[in-house]
Design an enzyme around this catalytic site. Structure first.
Site, PDB file in Angstrom:
ATOM      1  N   LYS A 199      -2.140  -1.072 -14.252  1.00  0.00           N
ATOM      2  CA  LYS A 199      -2.786   0.218 -13.967  1.00  0.00           C
ATOM      3  C   LYS A 199      -3.263   0.300 -12.519  1.00  0.00           C
ATOM      4  CE  LYS A 199      -4.109   1.233 -18.720  1.00  0.00           C
ATOM      5  NZ  LYS A 199      -5.201   1.540 -19.670  1.00  0.00           N
ATOM      6  N   ILE A 200      -3.810  -0.811 -11.996  1.00  0.00           N
ATOM      7  CA  ILE A 200      -4.291  -0.809 -10.613  1.00  0.00           C
ATOM      8  C   ILE A 200      -3.119  -0.717  -9.648  1.00  0.00           C
ATOM      9  CG2 ILE A 200      -5.514  -2.147  -8.845  1.00  0.00           C
ATOM     10  CD1 ILE A 200      -7.107  -3.414 -11.217  1.00  0.00           C
ATOM     11  N   ASP A 260       6.916  -7.377 -10.460  1.00  0.00           N
ATOM     12  CA  ASP A 260       6.185  -7.547 -11.707  1.00  0.00           C
ATOM     13  C   ASP A 260       7.157  -8.134 -12.729  1.00  0.00           C
ATOM     14  OD1 ASP A 260       4.924  -6.914 -14.373  1.00  0.00           O
ATOM     15  OD2 ASP A 260       3.430  -5.962 -13.083  1.00  0.00           O
ATOM     16  N   CYS A 289      -2.338  -8.552  -9.228  1.00  0.00           N
ATOM     17  CA  CYS A 289      -1.910  -9.189 -10.479  1.00  0.00           C
ATOM     18  C   CYS A 289      -3.041 -10.065 -11.021  1.00  0.00           C
ATOM     19  CB  CYS A 289      -0.660 -10.031 -10.241  1.00  0.00           C
ATOM     20  SG  CYS A 289      -0.832 -11.258  -8.927  1.00  0.00           S
ATOM     21  N   PRO A 290      -2.996 -10.405 -12.302  1.00  0.00           N
ATOM     22  CA  PRO A 290      -4.013 -11.297 -12.869  1.00  0.00           C
ATOM     23  C   PRO A 290      -3.792 -12.746 -12.418  1.00  0.00           C
ATOM     24  CG  PRO A 290      -2.356 -10.795 -14.512  1.00  0.00           C
ATOM     25  CD  PRO A 290      -2.027  -9.946 -13.321  1.00  0.00           C
ATOM     26  N   THR A 328      -7.235  -7.892  -3.735  1.00  0.00           N
ATOM     27  CA  THR A 328      -8.322  -7.355  -4.558  1.00  0.00           C
ATOM     28  C   THR A 328      -8.146  -7.806  -6.008  1.00  0.00           C
ATOM     29  OG1 THR A 328      -7.063  -5.291  -4.798  1.00  0.00           O
ATOM     30  CG2 THR A 328      -8.779  -5.331  -3.112  1.00  0.00           C
ATOM     31  N   ARG A 338      -7.634 -11.754  -7.683  1.00  0.00           N
ATOM     32  CA  ARG A 338      -8.477 -12.917  -7.929  1.00  0.00           C
ATOM     33  C   ARG A 338      -8.319 -13.883  -6.761  1.00  0.00           C
ATOM     34  NH1 ARG A 338     -10.913 -10.257 -10.805  1.00  0.00           N
ATOM     35  NH2 ARG A 338     -11.437 -10.500 -13.022  1.00  0.00           N
ATOM     36  N   GLU A 390     -15.766 -18.051  -4.930  1.00  0.00           N
ATOM     37  CA  GLU A 390     -16.752 -17.000  -4.733  1.00  0.00           C
ATOM     38  C   GLU A 390     -17.968 -17.080  -5.643  1.00  0.00           C
ATOM     39  OE1 GLU A 390     -15.667 -13.132  -7.278  1.00  0.00           O
ATOM     40  OE2 GLU A 390     -14.144 -13.606  -5.791  1.00  0.00           O
ATOM     41  N   HIS A 426     -16.403  -8.715  -3.646  1.00  0.00           N
ATOM     42  CA  HIS A 426     -15.900  -8.336  -4.975  1.00  0.00           C
ATOM     43  C   HIS A 426     -16.453  -6.968  -5.385  1.00  0.00           C
ATOM     44  CE1 HIS A 426     -14.023 -10.439  -8.659  1.00  0.00           C
ATOM     45  NE2 HIS A 426     -13.939  -9.148  -8.831  1.00  0.00           N
TER      46      HIS A 426
END
Length: 341
Positions: free
Chosen positions: A160-161, A180, A212-213, A239, A241, A270, A302
């Site tokens: 979605k992002i 992806d 991505c995750p 933006t 991880r 972080e 973050h």
């Protein structure tokens, strides 16, 4: 005489004033009893959740084996993440012991917009111009950027992002490449971008954005080998991880000029720093301190998600996850361990 129904108790960790504000606002609809704790949850303070039915945690709360054992031992029945990522949870150990729920999507547009803000700031040197004009220095030397129209952006991850980001970048009339493992080719056709393999994206992009995750496959996705195949002077934005990028290799790339600029809303280590005010202390993380010395690096804490709309969505989905659990409904936002995690 009927027994009075017990009011569910929620223990909410890593609470900031804005968390309390939105959860209190929405709790008028749910009637939970919420105890707020400003600390990260750790094995040493799990006792604070002793009487709670549900524990609510955030992105930098580490849900380890020890924490899971203590919480289940105290009778906690659910762990609710008020974030989308779940790499801070030992899902394998939690499976069968306690359910974990999350907020899968709270404001994709907020994060996509912040991603573009980092791009524009780095490109047009807005951060440097701001400090110059504050000192009545109105020279333009060193502030030249490039026109984004016609440049190639590489977007890694089209959830979605990523999709929201692609739509904005296409509005700049940029060429967009995407990677992806589960491509949405119909969306690509509608919006006007194309999927490619990861190596080609690295080689052809002027700007690369990580959306991505973090999984075992994506840890250190950007390392020396990846950087070496990029265009000289490439802009890298993260933006997603922190551990998507091997920071030591990023610094080497910045020093050599292979990476022209970097915008980071996340950082590998972080959890000790982000969301906290450390302005009166010495920064003991040498790597983070080194990153902060580069004038072509912007680090935000973050905050890409941090809009009023997103905060209300996070709190709303978290409360709905808790309500569904307490009422025995299906947990649509449950995270369960699989080999892909």
């Amino acid at each position: 005489m009927t027994e009075e129904k017990k009011q569910p108790l929620i223990a909410l960790f890593d609470t900031k004033p804005y968390d309390k504000e939105v959860f209190d606002q929405l709790n008028s609809e749910y009637g939970f009893k919420i105890k707020y704790f400003q600390y990260h949850i750790t094995p040493d303070n799990c006792i604070l959740a002793k009487d709670a039915d549900v524990v609510v945690v955030f992105v930098n709360d580490i849900i380890s084996k020890e924490v899971i054992d203590q919480l289940t031992g105290f009778g906690v029945k659910l762990i609710a993440l008020r974030c989308s990522g779940f790499n801070n949870v030992d899902l394998k150990y939690a499976k069968g012991k306690i359910p974990i729920v999350r907020v899968p999507a709270y404001s994709p547009n907020a994060i996509a917009e912040h991603t573009v803000a980092l791009m524009m700031t780095l490109n047009r040197k807005i951060h440097r111009a701001y400090f110059r004009t504050r000192d009545s220095n109105f020279t333009l030397n060193g502030l030249m950027g490039f026109t984004m129209q016609g440049k190639t952006a590489g977007v890694i991850g089209t959830g979605k992002i990523g999709k929201a980001l692609v739509k904005i970048l296409r509005g700049f009339d940029m060429e967009v490449l995407a990677y992806d493992p589960y491509p949405d080719k119909k969306y690509a056709e509608e919006v006007g971008f194309r999927y490619t393999d990861l190596d080609s994206l690295m080689q052809m992009s002027d700007i690369i954005s990580l959306n991505c995750p973090l999984t075992r496959e994506t840890k250190w996705l950007i390392d020396k080998d990846a950087i070496d195949m990029m265009k000289p002077g490439v802009m890298v934005i993260n933006t997603g991880r922190g551990k998507l990028i091997k920071t030591s290799d990023l610094i080497d790339g910045l020093k050599s000029g292979q990476i022209g600029s970097a915008g980071l809303d996340v950082y590998e280590e972080e959890s000790e720093f982000f969301f906290e005010d450390l302005s009166d202390r010495v920064l003991f993380d040498d790597t983070l301190a080194r990153l902060l010395t580069f004038n072509n690096v912007i680090i935000t804490s973050h905050q890409a998600f941090f809009t009023r709309e997103a905060m209300l969505n996070i709190a709303g989905t978290t409360m709905e996850n808790i309500r569904a659990f307490l009422e025995g409904e299906k947990l649509v936002n449950e995270v369960v361990f699989s080999e892909k995690n």
